[in-house]
Design an enzyme around this catalytic site. Structure first.
Site, short mmCIF file in Angstrom:
data_model
loop_
_atom_site.label_atom_id
_atom_site.label_comp_id
_atom_site.label_asym_id
_atom_site.label_seq_id
_atom_site.Cartn_x
_atom_site.Cartn_y
_atom_site.Cartn_z
N ASP A 247 -20.40 85.00 40.93
CA ASP A 247 -20.33 83.73 41.67
C ASP A 247 -20.37 83.99 43.18
O ASP A 247 -19.97 85.06 43.64
CB ASP A 247 -19.02 83.02 41.28
CG ASP A 247 -19.03 81.57 41.73
OD1 ASP A 247 -20.11 81.03 42.04
OD2 ASP A 247 -17.94 80.96 41.77
N HIS B 69 -29.30 84.01 45.77
CA HIS B 69 -29.64 84.53 44.43
C HIS B 69 -30.50 85.79 44.55
O HIS B 69 -30.31 86.75 43.80
CB HIS B 69 -30.37 83.47 43.61
CG HIS B 69 -29.55 82.23 43.36
ND1 HIS B 69 -28.24 82.29 42.93
CD2 HIS B 69 -29.83 80.92 43.49
CE1 HIS B 69 -27.77 81.06 42.79
NE2 HIS B 69 -28.71 80.21 43.13
N GLU C 81 -24.99 74.78 31.85
CA GLU C 81 -24.78 73.72 32.86
C GLU C 81 -25.69 73.91 34.09
O GLU C 81 -25.88 72.97 34.87
CB GLU C 81 -23.32 73.70 33.34
CG GLU C 81 -22.31 73.21 32.30
CD GLU C 81 -21.78 74.32 31.40
OE1 GLU C 81 -22.02 75.51 31.71
OE2 GLU C 81 -21.14 74.00 30.38
N TRP D 180 -28.76 73.95 34.46
CA TRP D 180 -29.98 73.12 34.52
C TRP D 180 -29.77 71.92 35.44
O TRP D 180 -30.73 71.30 35.89
CB TRP D 180 -30.32 72.58 33.12
CG TRP D 180 -30.68 73.64 32.13
CD1 TRP D 180 -29.88 74.14 31.14
CD2 TRP D 180 -31.93 74.33 32.00
NE1 TRP D 180 -30.56 75.08 30.41
CE2 TRP D 180 -31.82 75.21 30.91
CE3 TRP D 180 -33.14 74.28 32.70
CZ2 TRP D 180 -32.85 76.05 30.51
CZ3 TRP D 180 -34.19 75.10 32.29
CH2 TRP D 180 -34.04 75.98 31.21
N ARG E 158 -28.79 71.94 38.40
CA ARG E 158 -29.07 72.26 39.81
C ARG E 158 -30.47 71.78 40.20
O ARG E 158 -31.30 71.51 39.33
CB ARG E 158 -28.96 73.78 40.00
CG ARG E 158 -27.54 74.23 39.77
CD ARG E 158 -27.36 75.69 40.08
NE ARG E 158 -25.96 76.01 39.93
CZ ARG E 158 -25.32 76.95 40.59
NH1 ARG E 158 -25.97 77.69 41.46
NH2 ARG E 158 -24.05 77.17 40.39
N LEU F 251 -25.47 102.44 27.84
CA LEU F 251 -24.88 101.13 28.13
C LEU F 251 -25.69 99.99 27.48
O LEU F 251 -26.91 99.99 27.54
CB LEU F 251 -24.87 100.92 29.65
CG LEU F 251 -24.34 99.57 30.15
CD1 LEU F 251 -22.82 99.51 30.06
CD2 LEU F 251 -24.79 99.32 31.59
N GLU G 21 -8.39 91.40 30.41
CA GLU G 21 -7.68 91.41 31.70
C GLU G 21 -8.58 90.72 32.72
O GLU G 21 -9.78 91.00 32.78
CB GLU G 21 -7.39 92.84 32.14
CG GLU G 21 -6.43 93.58 31.24
CD GLU G 21 -5.04 92.96 31.23
OE1 GLU G 21 -4.61 92.45 32.28
OE2 GLU G 21 -4.40 92.96 30.16
#
Ligand code: FPP
Length: 283
Positions: A35, A52, A82, A84, A86, A146, A223
């Site tokens: 964020d 971005h 959610e 979409w 924007r 990974l 955590e």
């Protein structure tokens, strides 16, 4: 872990942080809510999409550090169900960036033995995006290092709904609908993340104290680590600090200490302070 130390210049802060990390107690699965891209851009008087774009470099460095640390799974919240809502330009930029990332990073993922997976309602993706995503997932499917889970058109509630509908559909097909009973295992193994351990550590950047519909079922015992750092500024140092902080936590899973096995089997609570218990005794 050894690979990480080899990549860090001796004597710098990251070197000290990496030395302090206990390789025997690494989180298996780290999940990140990336964020703060918009705020990063606003502070520089740039359009949101520049935030971005800058976030891609943080994705690259985080993936590389997790692979070098030897973590099993990294899940990144790239696009929510959610998102979409924007502006169209921003949504289109996010898809363009995802395609750019896949193309640009595929050789690096291969070199580092990273297996790409995607979780979310992928059927809603534009055909071109879906094709490129599927191709990258397929190309890395034999890698054994990974696992990089990209959460794309993802929502935690949507995931639980999809899991339950998938179980119901299967039971209908097999004629087992009447006797069907849900339990935690059945739900866990029907989620998009069925093949992964639950996250041990959930990181959120940019300071908001919210879960934002991310991995709602899976983070039951994770955590939480919230940093004020905005996602494009999230560096190797920030990740190592988060892992170190995680290693200081006493994970009790609702029990008394250490691990789920340490919880009392009969669930009876104990108090560390006998005089407190004594004071509660009815006279
Ligand atoms: C939240 O910041 C971030 C997103 C909605 C998208 C995250 C996407 C990237 C980092 C780039 C693409 C990712 C990959 C994996 C290729 P925000 O815009 O909500 O920030 P704000 O809260 O400051 O406005």
């Amino acid at each position: 872990m050894k690979a990480l130390l080899e990549a860090i210049e001796a004597g710098c802060e990251d070197w000290d942080l990496a030395q302090a990390i206990d390789p025997a107690r690494l989180p298996e699965h780290v999940a990140i809510i990336m964020d703060g891209n918009g705020r990063w851009a606003r502070r520089r008087r740039l359009p949101r999409i520049a935030g971005h774009q800058a976030g891609i470099a943080a994705v690259r460095s985080t993936v590389e550090t997790c692979a070098r640390l030897g973590l099993k799974v990294l899940t990144l919240y790239a696009f929510s169900v959610e998102n979409w809502k924007r502006p169209r330009v921003e949504v289109e930029t996010l898809w363009r960036l995802l395609r750019y990332y896949l193309r640009q990073e595929l050789p690096e993922l291969q070199k580092n033995d990273i297996r790409l997976q995607a979780i979310g309602r992928l059927d809603a993706l534009a055909p071109q995006v879906r094709r490129e995503l599927d191709a990258a997932v397929e190309a890395t499917s034999a890698n054994r290092g990974l696992v990089l889970n990209l959460a794309i058109n993802y929502g935690g509630r949507a995931e639980i709904v999809d899991a339950m509908n998938a179980v119901l559909d299967m039971a209908r097909l097999d004629g087992r609908l009447q006797s069907l009973k849900f339990d935690e295992d059945l739900i866990s193994t029907s989620l998009y993340t069925a093949s992964c351990p639950d996250p041990d550590l959930l990181i959120r950047t940019s300071g908001e104290m919210r879960i934002s519909n991310f991995l709602l079922w899976q983070i039951a015992y994770a955590e939480l680590y919230v940093t004020e750092t905005l996602w494009p500024d999230f560096s190797r140092t920030d990740l190592l600090r988060a892992v170190l902080e995680y290693q200081k936590r006493d994970r009790r899973y609702g029990g008394l200490s250490g691990s789920p096995d340490a919880a009392p089997i009969n669930g009876s609570a104990q108090s560390g302070d006998p005089s407190f218990v004594e004071a509660l005794r009815p006279s």
